[in-house]
Design an enzyme around this catalytic site. Structure first.
Site, PDB file in Angstrom:
ATOM      1  N   SER A 281     -40.348  21.123  58.222  1.00  0.00           N
ATOM      2  CA  SER A 281     -40.201  19.667  58.130  1.00  0.00           C
ATOM      3  C   SER A 281     -41.211  19.025  57.200  1.00  0.00           C
ATOM      4  O   SER A 281     -41.130  19.195  55.989  1.00  0.00           O
ATOM      5  CB  SER A 281     -40.285  19.065  59.538  1.00  0.00           C
ATOM      6  OG  SER A 281     -39.254  19.553  60.337  1.00  0.00           O
ATOM      7  N   ASP A 292     -42.356  21.127  42.977  1.00  0.00           N
ATOM      8  CA  ASP A 292     -41.443  20.520  42.008  1.00  0.00           C
ATOM      9  C   ASP A 292     -42.163  19.656  40.983  1.00  0.00           C
ATOM     10  O   ASP A 292     -41.739  19.563  39.825  1.00  0.00           O
ATOM     11  CB  ASP A 292     -40.399  19.667  42.731  1.00  0.00           C
ATOM     12  CG  ASP A 292     -39.277  20.496  43.344  1.00  0.00           C
ATOM     13  OD1 ASP A 292     -39.389  21.741  43.320  1.00  0.00           O
ATOM     14  OD2 ASP A 292     -38.305  19.907  43.857  1.00  0.00           O
ATOM     15  N   LYS A 306     -36.051  23.136  57.724  1.00  0.00           N
ATOM     16  CA  LYS A 306     -35.559  21.978  58.477  1.00  0.00           C
ATOM     17  C   LYS A 306     -35.643  20.762  57.566  1.00  0.00           C
ATOM     18  O   LYS A 306     -36.711  20.229  57.325  1.00  0.00           O
ATOM     19  CB  LYS A 306     -36.361  21.728  59.744  1.00  0.00           C
ATOM     20  CG  LYS A 306     -35.885  20.473  60.497  1.00  0.00           C
ATOM     21  CD  LYS A 306     -36.742  20.182  61.697  1.00  0.00           C
ATOM     22  CE  LYS A 306     -36.270  18.901  62.381  1.00  0.00           C
ATOM     23  NZ  LYS A 306     -36.558  17.684  61.556  1.00  0.00           N
TER      24      LYS A 306
END
Length: 463
Positions: A281, A292, A306
């Site tokens: 999470s 990224d 998740k």
């Protein structure tokens, strides 16, 4: 008079696990209130669902139609859930979990009564104030352990390798869950985040301020086994570590949002995130944002996967619930739910010769002599081999090869030369194995991260 649903928005949460188990018994709720909850779910739930599909006459039955992360809590259980989210309660200060009807300590909180008393991760709780806990739910056991600040509680635990129950008497204290610890490893800042609650951002600011004062410009963020927490918390922390640009995309049923960083004066040359299959999470949001954005790399193992956001709501005297209202994507719009974040460099936590998943768990209950065979012998052999001692005997058979390893172990640890495997020697082997296995020196993922930041890793060979 029609029952009015009292429902107040609390916070958005992205947590893969909860510290309590919802009650199995059905909860009575006025029919008018149930109908309002059904209508609320049909309007807010992440996927299209009609009121007619939400069949049932209890909140438990209604929420059974939704995903596993949407959940109803009765009033007493909801209170304990919020304690975890907001990070404050009165007790001994230890994380616990239930496995196969048994209650275990997973981590004493540093500085807490449990930590100062000497409780250890892996201790099985046998009794609380002489009340046996075997077969209890986690909620029932936690209720026994917690109590008013200043009162005493006695916990009896069985430790791996120990021959009898160990008793600890502690005074309950007000516990504020500290989620961040940090240190400087020569020239690199190391930041461990255990979960993301209301205080995590401030704790992170404190650590980063220390790093800045020491002119630390390389950083390791350890979110291994971090189950997640509050969305706002991880977004605010990501904004400290990612230069201007997107942090994550959140897709609701009817619209989408993008959270982004506006930072332009960046402090760190490079950041490494340590993650594993227990990172979930909010941990995955931070790992994906750093990966990224190019702010750094992820080292370890693929995360849990998740990728959904829950929001918590309050139902006055009827407790509360959390409802999945969105799914999130990485800054590059990569799907995380059911997939996880893949590391830039996959590195195992433990050395290859330590098969941690198949190590036999036994208690030392009697002395063992040469010629004996069985799982208790295999458990000792596995641990001795994990500590680097070579054994020529067959698996689970106590012969001369195992005896030679025992003699070497005893010599290395300042013990008398053994003639057989005493209970005390077995306990010592268990103790040294655990301490060695989880030591910083044997943390392969951390070692790789340090070498990576110091330019000592051959990137052409690393995966």
């Amino acid at each position: 008079m029609k029952q009015k649903l009292i429902i107040a928005l609390m916070l958005s949460v992205i947590l893969i696990m909860v510290p309590i188990t919802p009650v199995a018994a059905a909860t009575y709720m006025p029919p008018e209130l149930l109908e309002e909850i059904k209508g609320f779910i049909s309007e807010r739930y992440v996927d299209e669902i009609t009121v007619e599909e939400l069949t049932g006459i209890t909140p438990e039955e209604i929420f059974a139609h939704l995903d596993p992360h949407s959940m109803y809590y009765s009033a007493d259980v909801f209170e304990k859930y919020l304690e975890r989210i907001f990070g404050e309660y009165a007790g001994i200060g230890a994380y616990v979990e239930e496995r196969e009807g048994k209650i275990y300590i997973t981590q004493p909180i540093e500085g807490s009564p449990s930590f100062k008393a000497g409780l250890k991760a892996g201790d099985e709780i046998i009794h609380v104030n002489d009340v046996k806990v075997k077969g209890m739910t986690l909620d029932e056991a936690v209720t026994l352990i917690r109590g008013p600040e200043g009162t005493k509680v006695t916990i009896g635990v069985m430790r791996e390798g120990a021959s009898e129950t160990i008793r600890y008497t502690m005074t309950r204290e007000h516990i504020t869950l500290k989620t961040v610890s940090y240190e400087i490893m020569d020239d690199i800042g190391y930041l461990k985040i255990t979960e993301f609650n209301e205080s995590t951002y401030d704790e992170t600011l404190e650590a980063l301020a220390v790093f800045k004062s020491k002119k630390i410009d390389r950083l390791i963020i350890d979110v291994r086994d971090n189950p997640g927490g509050m969305l706002d918390s991880v977004v605010d922390i990501a904004r400290l570590l990612v230069e201007s640009g997107p942090i994550l995309h959140v897709e609701y049923r009817d619209y989408a949002m993008m959270y982004q960083s506006f930072a332009t004066n960046f402090t760190y040359k490079e950041v490494v995130v340590l993650a594993n299959e227990g990172s979930a999470s909010a941990s995955e949001i931070l790992a994906a944002a750093i990966q990224d954005s190019g702010a750094g790399v992820v080292i370890g193992q693929t995360t849990y996967g998740k990728g959904s956001v829950q929001r918590i709501y309050f139902l006055d005297e009827y407790g509360g619930f959390k409802l999945t209202e969105a799914r999130y994507l990485s800054p590059n719009k990569t799907v995380i739910d059911g997939v996880g974040v893949e590391p830039n460099y996959e590195v195992a936590r433990f050395p290859a010769h330590v098969d941690i998943g198949n190590i036999v768990t036994r208690r030392a209950t009697k002395d063992i002599y040469q010629g004996i065979r069985g799982p208790e012998v295999l458990g000792i052999q596995q641990r001795l081999q994990g500590l680097g001692y070579s054994i020529s005997d067959s698996r689970g058979v106590f012969k001369q090869g195992t005896m030679e390893a025992l003699m070497a172990f005893a010599k290395d640890n300042g013990l008398e030369e053994p003639t057989h495997l005493t209970v005390a020697l077995q306990e010592k082997i268990y103790e040294v194995f655990v301490e060695t296995l989880y030591s910083q020196e044997n943390d392969q993922q951390l070692s790789f991260a340090l070498d990576y930041l110091r330019g000592k890793v051959d990137l052409a060979e690393a995966k």
